[in-house]
Write a protein that holds these residues in place. Structure first.
Motif, PDB file in Angstrom:
ATOM      1  N   ALA A   1       0.825  -1.216   0.000  1.00  0.00           N
ATOM      2  CA  ALA A   1       0.000   0.000   0.000  1.00  0.00           C
ATOM      3  C   ALA A   1       0.856   1.261   0.000  1.00  0.00           C
ATOM      4  O   ALA A   1       0.376   2.341  -0.370  1.00  0.00           O
ATOM      5  N   PHE A   2       2.117   1.140   0.405  1.00  0.00           N
ATOM      6  CA  PHE A   2       2.976   2.323   0.474  1.00  0.00           C
ATOM      7  C   PHE A   2       3.115   3.007  -0.884  1.00  0.00           C
ATOM      8  O   PHE A   2       3.361   4.209  -0.964  1.00  0.00           O
ATOM      9  N   THR A   3       2.967   2.226  -1.942  1.00  0.00           N
ATOM     10  CA  THR A   3       3.067   2.787  -3.298  1.00  0.00           C
ATOM     11  C   THR A   3       2.048   3.901  -3.509  1.00  0.00           C
ATOM     12  O   THR A   3       2.296   4.856  -4.250  1.00  0.00           O
ATOM     13  N   PHE A   4       0.907   3.794  -2.844  1.00  0.00           N
ATOM     14  CA  PHE A   4      -0.185   4.748  -3.039  1.00  0.00           C
ATOM     15  C   PHE A   4      -0.140   5.895  -2.026  1.00  0.00           C
ATOM     16  O   PHE A   4      -0.984   6.786  -2.069  1.00  0.00           O
ATOM     17  N   ALA A   5       0.823   5.867  -1.120  1.00  0.00           N
ATOM     18  CA  ALA A   5       0.883   6.866  -0.049  1.00  0.00           C
ATOM     19  C   ALA A   5       1.644   8.107  -0.489  1.00  0.00           C
ATOM     20  O   ALA A   5       2.610   8.026  -1.253  1.00  0.00           O
TER      21      ALA A   5
END
Length: 568
Positions: free
Chosen positions: A530-534
């Motif tokens: 999910a870090f990719t979208f943060a």
């Protein structure tokens, strides 16, 4: 009586002097000040404001003792003369040669009488120069700790009733010392009383005002202090940074409470504790701790969808017992009452897990359950087979929303959620440092990590990719990527970001495993993808000894039991 009547019926002495000076064309004004630091914000700021209202081009100078120079420099456009021989509380005189250079000399300003009108109306704003931001670096205070600033005495020549009893301070320090990640920094001018706690850094008498404020601005989660000059300077500092100011009051008709205006720092949260019966001994340590580490807007999620197969245990992993308590019970002991906990199960263990909690009356906690999804395994030709398994911890986002728990958490006022794994016995769902860092950094995700070592080869590691952080599972490492930190399994997410991720499709990672004597391909989603979208992901290191004790297999039990006994 005369003082009260004069306030009502006689002209304001300050206004009278200023108007008289203005009529004569005077603009050079000298004020003497030999009293407290806090009055700079609480009274003298308003006097300067009044002078400029009546004489817009006034040249304002204060003559004062040396230890107030920094404080006066925080008043915009004001000059300062140092009187080297002045001491607080002692009579003073202004050199006639100096007085002769001014159109108006005010030797004994009285803010209490002259600017009463400003209470509840004027917000004092103390100037902060960015050049002071780096001053804290001289003291080498590690950002791995949560720092609490403390002033144990108001340090005035009057009003001992302003001070919290020393026994209360000692109790506070003893209890903070049990939180391995918390340190106390003492501020003030005197060096007594002495405290022997190992978690205390005593900077009393060792900092300038600007060094102290720089430390508060860049390191302190909170301040605990009586009505004092330091409390006033911190409260009215015209800079934006998060701070919880816990102030102790025997009489609320003083200081910043009497001023009755908000701080110019919109991120400052003021938590005044007012004693019953004008006796500060009636303010408990519990009350202070509750204000320092509020958890009202935090919820927790526990990932517990697995079985205890590798532990030789037939049932949910969370029911595995160590030192007489199940892993679930160890975790629930760390949950504050009234805060929501959502436990992610799977179809493999859901009914047994819920039944256990019902039997335990949910440990008196606000507990909710939701199931992660299952996905088909693939054969060697990558075709689906009938066997299924949990689809990885990355499904937590969608499963949480599907169960309606994002709405439940929002209705409970939650804006930050911590995510923990059941297998880490030392997981801290409400770790103040994790929560503080997440809020301070304004991060969509705040990752807790530990120093990597050779025994961590089966753990995910943290990697920097440009200005972002990503986590790679051991199965995805190519052996050449350099890394210093391992992923401890604990993350804090903002609830808005967590909810947003329910609409995103995370990648599926395939790994070949043997299940029931058959080799299959199992697809899993990882929560940290999910870090990719943060917009903002941050990480910080915590001590392995107090934050990470995984129970992955029977080989771990003995060492974890030993560490439990060591920590008491």
């Amino acid at each position: 009586m005369f003082r009260t009547l004069s306030r009502l019926f006689l002209p304001n002495p300050l206004d009278w002097m200023l108007k008289k000076t203005a009529r004569k064309g005077g603009k050079k004004i000298l004020l003497a000040w030999n009293r407290g630091l806090g009055d700079i914000a609480l009274g003298l700021f308003a006097i300067v404001k009044r002078i400029r209202e009546i004489i817009p081009d006034a040249e304002i100078t204060f003559i004062t003792r040396s230890n107030l120079h920094d404080g006066f420099s925080m008043l915009e456009g004001v000059k300062t003369i140092i009187a080297p021989n002045w001491k607080r509380g002692e009579p003073y005189k202004i050199d006639p040669f100096i007085k002769a250079q001014y159109d108006l000399v005010i030797e004994k300003p009285s803010p209490t009488d002259w600017v009463r009108w400003q209470r509840g109306m004027v917000v004092p704003k103390l100037k902060w120069d960015a050049k002071y931001d780096e001053l804290h670096e001289r003291f080498q205070m590690s950002s791995s700790f949560t720092w609490i600033g403390v002033q144990v005495s108001a340090e005035t020549n009057y009003g001992l009733w302003r001070n919290w009893p020393l026994a209360r301070w000692q109790e506070l320090f003893d209890r903070l010392e049990k939180l391995e990640h918390v340190k106390v920094v003492l501020f003030g001018y005197g060096d007594t009383p002495k405290f022997n706690n190992q978690n205390i850094v005593d900077l009393r008498g060792k900092t300038t005002l600007f060094e102290m404020l720089s430390i508060i601005k860049h390191h302190c989660l909170g301040l605990v202090l009586p009505d004092s000059g330091i409390s006033s300077m911190a409260y009215y500092l015209n800079a934006t940074f998060p701070l919880r100011l816990v102030s102790l009051w025997a009489d609320p008709n003083h200081g910043i409470l009497k001023q009755a205006v908000v701080s110019p720092n919109r991120q400052l949260v003021h938590c005044p504790l007012i004693a019953e019966g004008r006796n500060l001994a009636n303010v408990s340590v519990d009350a202070v701790l509750e204000q320092l580490f509020p958890m009202e807007q935090v919820g927790a999620i526990l990932l517990a969808g697995g079985l205890g197969t590798r532990l030789g245990f037939n049932g949910p992993k969370g029911l595995f017992s160590i030192e007489g308590k199940s892993l679930f019970e160890w975790f629930c002991k760390k949950m504050p009452k009234g805060r929501p906990l959502a436990i992610m199960t799977s179809p493999l263990n859901h009914e047994e897990t819920v039944a256990y909690f019902k039997q335990k009356n949910f440990f008196g906690l606000d507990i909710h359950f939701f199931m992660q999804e299952m996905s088909c395994f693939l054969d060697d030709e990558k075709k689906p087979i009938e066997m299924k398994g949990p689809n990885g911890n990355g499904s937590v986002f969608r499963s949480f929303e599907k169960a309606g728990l994002d709405k439940v958490f929002r209705e409970k006022g939650v804006d930050l959620v911590t995510v923990s794994y059941i297998e880490n016995l030392f997981a801290r769902p409400f770790d103040p440092l994790l929560i503080h860092r997440a809020r301070r950094e304004k991060a969509d995700a705040m990752v807790q990590c530990i120093k990597w070592c050779e025994t961590d080869k089966s753990m995910g590691v943290l990697l920097e990719k440009g200005d972002k952080i990503e986590i790679k599972e051991y199965i995805g490492l190519d052996g050449l990527q350099k890394h210093q930190y391992a992923y401890s399994g604990q993350i804090a997410f903002t609830l808005p970001f967590f909810s947003k991720m329910a609409k995103k499709d995370l990648p599926i990672h395939w790994v070949r495993k043997k299940v029931k004597d058959r080799w299959i391909w199992k697809g899993e989603q990882f929560i940290f993808d999910a870090f990719t979208f943060a917009s903002r992901v941050r990480a910080f290191e915590v001590p392995r000894s107090t934050h990470y004790a995984p129970i992955k297999g029977l080989e771990c039990i003995e060492s974890v039991q030993k560490r439990l006994r060591e920590l008491g």
